[in-house]
Design an enzyme around this catalytic site. Structure first.
Site, PDB file in Angstrom:
ATOM      1  N   SER A  88      12.958 -44.414 -65.176  1.00  0.00           N
ATOM      2  CA  SER A  88      12.858 -43.803 -63.850  1.00  0.00           C
ATOM      3  C   SER A  88      14.153 -43.975 -63.072  1.00  0.00           C
ATOM      4  O   SER A  88      14.600 -43.055 -62.391  1.00  0.00           O
ATOM      5  CB  SER A  88      11.699 -44.419 -63.064  1.00  0.00           C
ATOM      6  OG  SER A  88      10.473 -44.082 -63.643  1.00  0.00           O
ATOM      7  N   ARG A  98      10.581 -50.434 -73.862  1.00  0.00           N
ATOM      8  CA  ARG A  98      11.696 -49.610 -74.322  1.00  0.00           C
ATOM      9  C   ARG A  98      12.691 -50.411 -75.145  1.00  0.00           C
ATOM     10  O   ARG A  98      13.317 -49.888 -76.054  1.00  0.00           O
ATOM     11  CB  ARG A  98      12.418 -48.967 -73.140  1.00  0.00           C
ATOM     12  CG  ARG A  98      11.590 -47.899 -72.458  1.00  0.00           C
ATOM     13  CD  ARG A  98      12.319 -47.255 -71.292  1.00  0.00           C
ATOM     14  NE  ARG A  98      12.520 -48.238 -70.239  1.00  0.00           N
ATOM     15  CZ  ARG A  98      13.692 -48.522 -69.672  1.00  0.00           C
ATOM     16  NH1 ARG A  98      14.767 -47.875 -70.025  1.00  0.00           N
ATOM     17  NH2 ARG A  98      13.787 -49.439 -68.734  1.00  0.00           N
ATOM     18  N   HIS A 100       6.758 -42.139 -69.780  1.00  0.00           N
ATOM     19  CA  HIS A 100       5.487 -42.630 -69.242  1.00  0.00           C
ATOM     20  C   HIS A 100       4.331 -41.793 -69.777  1.00  0.00           C
ATOM     21  O   HIS A 100       3.285 -42.326 -70.165  1.00  0.00           O
ATOM     22  CB  HIS A 100       5.477 -42.558 -67.705  1.00  0.00           C
ATOM     23  CG  HIS A 100       6.440 -43.478 -67.052  1.00  0.00           C
ATOM     24  ND1 HIS A 100       7.311 -43.042 -66.065  1.00  0.00           N
ATOM     25  CD2 HIS A 100       6.676 -44.801 -67.205  1.00  0.00           C
ATOM     26  CE1 HIS A 100       8.032 -44.068 -65.654  1.00  0.00           C
ATOM     27  NE2 HIS A 100       7.673 -45.146 -66.336  1.00  0.00           N
TER      28      HIS A 100
END
Length: 148
Positions: A128, A91, A17
């Site tokens: 995450s 991603r 991030h």
């Protein structure tokens, strides 16, 4: 002033991030990192405020960055901040399909453009949820989190 919003749950805010945010700062004059959450989920608000503080501390020396929690549509959040752009990180290919649908929807209801930044190859595997899973199982995840 070219302002962009970088929305996400950021639970936690990873080095991936941070890389996207740092790269966006090379393109825009101001970046508002928006932590979206559902006000109807109990207990979330306190956790969100912790994330806001953590990300603010990462960018404490950069006046071009604001960090704020929000609810509702991201385009409305962007408009409140005078942003003309939404920054999203990708991603993998399946991210693109999902994000393109969001970008198309946002474009249909506003004049806000979405800018996609692809993850650097060495960071593309970091998510995450992966960090949360490793942490829950006792692994040291510090190498996946930005230094404060």
């Amino acid at each position: 002033m070219r302002t962009a919003v970088f929305p996400g749950s950021f639970d936690p805010f990873t080095i991936g991030h941070k890389d996207i945010a740092d790269r966006a700062l090379r393109m825009f004059d101001k970046l508002v990192i928006g932590i979206g959450y559902n006000i109807h989920k109990p207990g979330i608000a306190g956790m969100v405020e912790d994330r806001v503080k953590a990300i603010q501390s990462i960018y404490a020396d950069d006046m071009r960055v604001e960090v704020e929690a929000y609810t509702g549509l991201t385009v409305n959040f962007a408009k409140r901040h005078g942003a003309s752009f939404i920054v999203r990180g990708l991603r993998e290919v399946k991210d693109f399909e999902y994000e393109r649908n969001l970008a198309d929807t946002n474009s249909a209801i506003s004049d806000i453009e979405t800018v996609f930044l692809t993850a650097r190859p060495e960071l593309g595997f970091i998510s995450s949820s992966m960090v949360r899973e490793l942490s829950a199982n006792g692994y040291d995840v510090s190498k996946f989190l930005p230094c404060i």
